[in-house]
Motif scaffolding. Structure first.
Motif, PDB file in Angstrom:
ATOM      1  N   THR A 105       0.784  -1.243   0.083  1.00 40.98           N
ATOM      2  CA  THR A 105      -0.055   0.039   0.013  1.00 40.98           C
ATOM      3  C   THR A 105       0.889   1.421  -0.052  1.00 40.98           C
ATOM      4  O   THR A 105       2.129   1.249   0.675  1.00 40.98           O
ATOM      5  CB  THR A 105      -1.022   0.079   1.226  1.00 40.98           C
ATOM      6  OG1 THR A 105      -1.405   1.243   1.024  1.00 40.98           O
ATOM      7  CG2 THR A 105      -0.318  -0.472   2.529  1.00 40.98           C
ATOM      8  N   LEU A 106       0.154   2.409  -0.699  1.00 41.92           N
ATOM      9  CA  LEU A 106       0.904   3.506  -0.512  1.00 41.92           C
ATOM     10  C   LEU A 106       1.059   4.369   0.668  1.00 41.92           C
ATOM     11  O   LEU A 106       1.601   5.426   0.936  1.00 41.92           O
ATOM     12  CB  LEU A 106       0.641   4.667  -1.619  1.00 41.92           C
ATOM     13  CG  LEU A 106       0.783   4.066  -3.314  1.00 41.92           C
ATOM     14  CD1 LEU A 106       0.278   5.284  -3.985  1.00 41.92           C
ATOM     15  CD2 LEU A 106       2.239   3.974  -3.335  1.00 41.92           C
ATOM     16  N   ALA A 107       0.406   3.712   1.832  1.00 50.51           N
ATOM     17  CA  ALA A 107       0.488   3.994   2.981  1.00 50.51           C
ATOM     18  C   ALA A 107       1.987   3.785   3.724  1.00 50.51           C
ATOM     19  O   ALA A 107       2.329   4.555   4.595  1.00 50.51           O
ATOM     20  CB  ALA A 107      -0.557   3.194   3.984  1.00 50.51           C
ATOM     21  N   GLU A 108       2.417   3.111   3.053  1.00 56.40           N
ATOM     22  CA  GLU A 108       4.096   2.737   3.232  1.00 56.40           C
ATOM     23  C   GLU A 108       4.960   3.964   3.029  1.00 56.40           C
ATOM     24  O   GLU A 108       5.970   4.217   3.551  1.00 56.40           O
ATOM     25  CB  GLU A 108       4.816   1.446   2.716  1.00 56.40           C
ATOM     26  CG  GLU A 108       4.108   0.214   2.890  1.00 56.40           C
ATOM     27  CD  GLU A 108       4.675  -0.706   2.050  1.00 56.40           C
ATOM     28  OE1 GLU A 108       5.803  -0.691   1.810  1.00 56.40           O
ATOM     29  OE2 GLU A 108       3.947  -1.700   1.776  1.00 56.40           O
ATOM     30  N   THR A 109       4.224   4.715   1.779  1.00 58.30           N
ATOM     31  CA  THR A 109       5.026   6.062   1.500  1.00 58.30           C
ATOM     32  C   THR A 109       4.466   7.152   2.261  1.00 58.30           C
ATOM     33  O   THR A 109       3.577   6.862   3.176  1.00 58.30           O
ATOM     34  CB  THR A 109       4.957   6.220  -0.014  1.00 58.30           C
ATOM     35  OG1 THR A 109       3.600   6.553  -0.412  1.00 58.30           O
ATOM     36  CG2 THR A 109       5.386   4.736  -0.734  1.00 58.30           C
ATOM     37  N   ASP A 110       4.986   8.533   1.827  1.00 56.64           N
ATOM     38  CA  ASP A 110       4.369   9.866   2.484  1.00 56.64           C
ATOM     39  C   ASP A 110       3.277  10.168   1.546  1.00 56.64           C
ATOM     40  O   ASP A 110       2.721  11.009   2.007  1.00 56.64           O
ATOM     41  CB  ASP A 110       5.363  10.553   2.714  1.00 56.64           C
ATOM     42  CG  ASP A 110       6.026  11.161   1.295  1.00 56.64           C
ATOM     43  OD1 ASP A 110       5.572  10.606   0.272  1.00 56.64           O
ATOM     44  OD2 ASP A 110       7.012  11.976   1.419  1.00 56.64           O
ATOM     45  N   TYR A 111       2.783   9.575   0.545  1.00 51.16           N
ATOM     46  CA  TYR A 111       1.763   9.881  -0.182  1.00 51.16           C
ATOM     47  C   TYR A 111       0.446   9.945   0.509  1.00 51.16           C
ATOM     48  O   TYR A 111      -0.092  11.215   0.212  1.00 51.16           O
ATOM     49  CB  TYR A 111       1.731   8.994  -1.639  1.00 51.16           C
ATOM     50  CG  TYR A 111       0.516   9.240  -2.209  1.00 51.16           C
ATOM     51  CD1 TYR A 111       0.322  10.323  -3.246  1.00 51.16           C
ATOM     52  CD2 TYR A 111      -0.604   8.288  -2.069  1.00 51.16           C
ATOM     53  CE1 TYR A 111      -0.744  10.570  -3.848  1.00 51.16           C
ATOM     54  CE2 TYR A 111      -1.858   8.808  -2.973  1.00 51.16           C
ATOM     55  CZ  TYR A 111      -1.841   9.835  -3.952  1.00 51.16           C
ATOM     56  OH  TYR A 111      -2.881  10.087  -4.721  1.00 51.16           O
ATOM     57  N   CYS A 112      -0.041   8.997   1.109  1.00 52.72           N
ATOM     58  CA  CYS A 112      -1.325   9.104   1.664  1.00 52.72           C
ATOM     59  C   CYS A 112      -1.461  10.122   2.871  1.00 52.72           C
ATOM     60  O   CYS A 112      -2.380  10.860   2.997  1.00 52.72           O
ATOM     61  CB  CYS A 112      -1.628   7.776   2.211  1.00 52.72           C
ATOM     62  SG  CYS A 112      -1.755   6.586   0.788  1.00 52.72           S
ATOM     63  N   TRP A 113      -0.285  10.078   3.635  1.00 55.31           N
ATOM     64  CA  TRP A 113      -0.113  11.009   4.746  1.00 55.31           C
ATOM     65  C   TRP A 113      -0.263  12.629   4.372  1.00 55.31           C
ATOM     66  O   TRP A 113      -1.273  13.216   4.783  1.00 55.31           O
ATOM     67  CB  TRP A 113       0.947  10.985   5.524  1.00 55.31           C
ATOM     68  CG  TRP A 113       1.500  11.951   6.638  1.00 55.31           C
ATOM     69  CD1 TRP A 113       0.615  11.914   7.876  1.00 55.31           C
ATOM     70  CD2 TRP A 113       2.088  12.856   6.659  1.00 55.31           C
ATOM     71  NE1 TRP A 113       1.110  12.873   8.502  1.00 55.31           N
ATOM     72  CE2 TRP A 113       2.088  13.708   7.843  1.00 55.31           C
ATOM     73  CE3 TRP A 113       3.049  13.388   5.719  1.00 55.31           C
ATOM     74  CZ2 TRP A 113       2.799  14.810   8.161  1.00 55.31           C
ATOM     75  CZ3 TRP A 113       3.715  14.630   5.954  1.00 55.31           C
ATOM     76  CH2 TRP A 113       3.813  15.162   7.181  1.00 55.31           C
ATOM     77  N   CYS A 124      -5.985   5.630  -0.995  1.00 63.64           N
ATOM     78  CA  CYS A 124      -4.656   5.478  -0.425  1.00 63.64           C
ATOM     79  C   CYS A 124      -4.284   4.053  -1.275  1.00 63.64           C
ATOM     80  O   CYS A 124      -4.789   2.933  -0.516  1.00 63.64           O
ATOM     81  CB  CYS A 124      -4.501   5.105   1.036  1.00 63.64           C
ATOM     82  SG  CYS A 124      -2.898   4.853   1.767  1.00 63.64           S
ATOM     83  N   CYS A 125      -3.928   4.057  -2.166  1.00 62.61           N
ATOM     84  CA  CYS A 125      -3.968   2.813  -3.313  1.00 62.61           C
ATOM     85  C   CYS A 125      -3.004   1.791  -2.536  1.00 62.61           C
ATOM     86  O   CYS A 125      -2.049   1.798  -1.911  1.00 62.61           O
ATOM     87  CB  CYS A 125      -3.122   3.406  -4.435  1.00 62.61           C
ATOM     88  SG  CYS A 125      -3.621   5.095  -5.039  1.00 62.61           S
ATOM     89  N   ARG A 126      -3.733   0.517  -2.868  1.00 61.69           N
ATOM     90  CA  ARG A 126      -3.079  -0.693  -2.681  1.00 61.69           C
ATOM     91  C   ARG A 126      -3.151  -1.988  -3.541  1.00 61.69           C
ATOM     92  O   ARG A 126      -4.145  -1.654  -4.292  1.00 61.69           O
ATOM     93  CB  ARG A 126      -3.837  -1.203  -1.182  1.00 61.69           C
ATOM     94  CG  ARG A 126      -5.194  -1.810  -1.503  1.00 61.69           C
ATOM     95  CD  ARG A 126      -5.964  -1.926  -0.233  1.00 61.69           C
ATOM     96  NE  ARG A 126      -6.584  -0.509   0.119  1.00 61.69           N
ATOM     97  CZ  ARG A 126      -7.405  -0.056   1.007  1.00 61.69           C
ATOM     98  NH1 ARG A 126      -8.089  -0.827   1.600  1.00 61.69           N
ATOM     99  NH2 ARG A 126      -7.694   1.231   1.082  1.00 61.69           N
ATOM    100  N   VAL A 127      -2.435  -2.849  -3.456  1.00 57.39           N
ATOM    101  CA  VAL A 127      -2.292  -3.629  -4.438  1.00 57.39           C
ATOM    102  C   VAL A 127      -2.233  -5.134  -3.577  1.00 57.39           C
ATOM    103  O   VAL A 127      -1.398  -5.246  -2.547  1.00 57.39           O
ATOM    104  CB  VAL A 127      -1.157  -3.797  -5.272  1.00 57.39           C
ATOM    105  CG1 VAL A 127      -1.077  -5.112  -6.265  1.00 57.39           C
ATOM    106  CG2 VAL A 127      -1.325  -2.587  -6.381  1.00 57.39           C
TER     107      VAL A 127
END
Length: 205
Positions: A105-113, A124-127
């Motif tokens: 998930t892009l929650a791992e990056t700073d994008y969602c925050w 908050c895109c996830r695969v």
């Protein structure tokens, strides 16, 4: 006034997403296969679910965290590589049943925050990937090592006595949740046909 405020709030949340899409930082949500590749390449770790072989969880789903890499930023192959040890409980599960699911998930990056998206929000895109974990051959082990050690350099110092080996997920199913309207699926063939982001950015320029 309340409705206008609600609309303004929604637009405030969506505009950063659209702006980033135009800039090439994140793919448009309509390009599902590209989004899947983007998320996999952006993430340094995943949650891997196995069917446990250990009491009292034997026969039940068991989720664990693993470092992962498909290659350099914007130049990934799409193949999720892992560095595993037979001492790890999930790897012991894989020895019995190599069918697993990985979630990134892009929650791992700073994008969602940065955009104010909760990790559970579709924005908050996830695969989610499912398939079989396999040990790579000697030739592919070089590729896997380069991919993993570039992202996770500390791996080079992990104890040799733990019998580390390089593996990958042979993907059979792909699910993407990156927008409202429900989850979407991508065929592995379409997923692997997507050009890496650096090639797209070069063409766009």
């Amino acid at each position: 006034m309340v409705m206008m405020a609600a609309v303004a709030l929604v637009l405030a949340r969506l505009l950063p997403l659209l702006a980033l899409s135009r800039a090439g930082a994140i793919p448009p949500h309509a390009e599902v296969a590209r989004m899947a590749r983007y998320v996999v390449n952006s993430c340094d770790w995943c949650s891997m679910a196995t069917i446990s072989t250990h009491k009292p969880m034997a026969g039940l789903p068991f989720s664990n965290v693993f470092s992962v890499s498909d290659g350099p930023r914007q130049r990934g192959s799409g193949v999720p590589y892992l560095y595993l040890t037979p001492l790890e409980v999930s790897v012991q599960d894989i020895k019995i049943n190599p069918e697993v699911s990985l979630a990134m998930t892009l929650a791992e990056t700073d994008y969602c925050w940065k955009n104010g998206f909760d990790p559970q929000s579709p924005l908050c895109c996830r695969v989610m990937l499912s398939g079989t974990i396999v040990t790579v051959n000697e030739t592919e082990a070089i590729i896997a090592k380069n991919a993993l050690f570039e992202r996770h350099p500390v791996m080079a110092s992990w104890p040799i006595g733990h019998r580390w080996f390089f593996a990958k997920l042979n993907i059979t199913n792909i699910w993407v949740l990156d927008y409202f309207g429900g989850i979407k699926t991508v065929a592995p063939e379409e997923y692997y046909s997507v050009k890496p982001e650096h090639e797209r950015n070069f063409i766009d320029e």
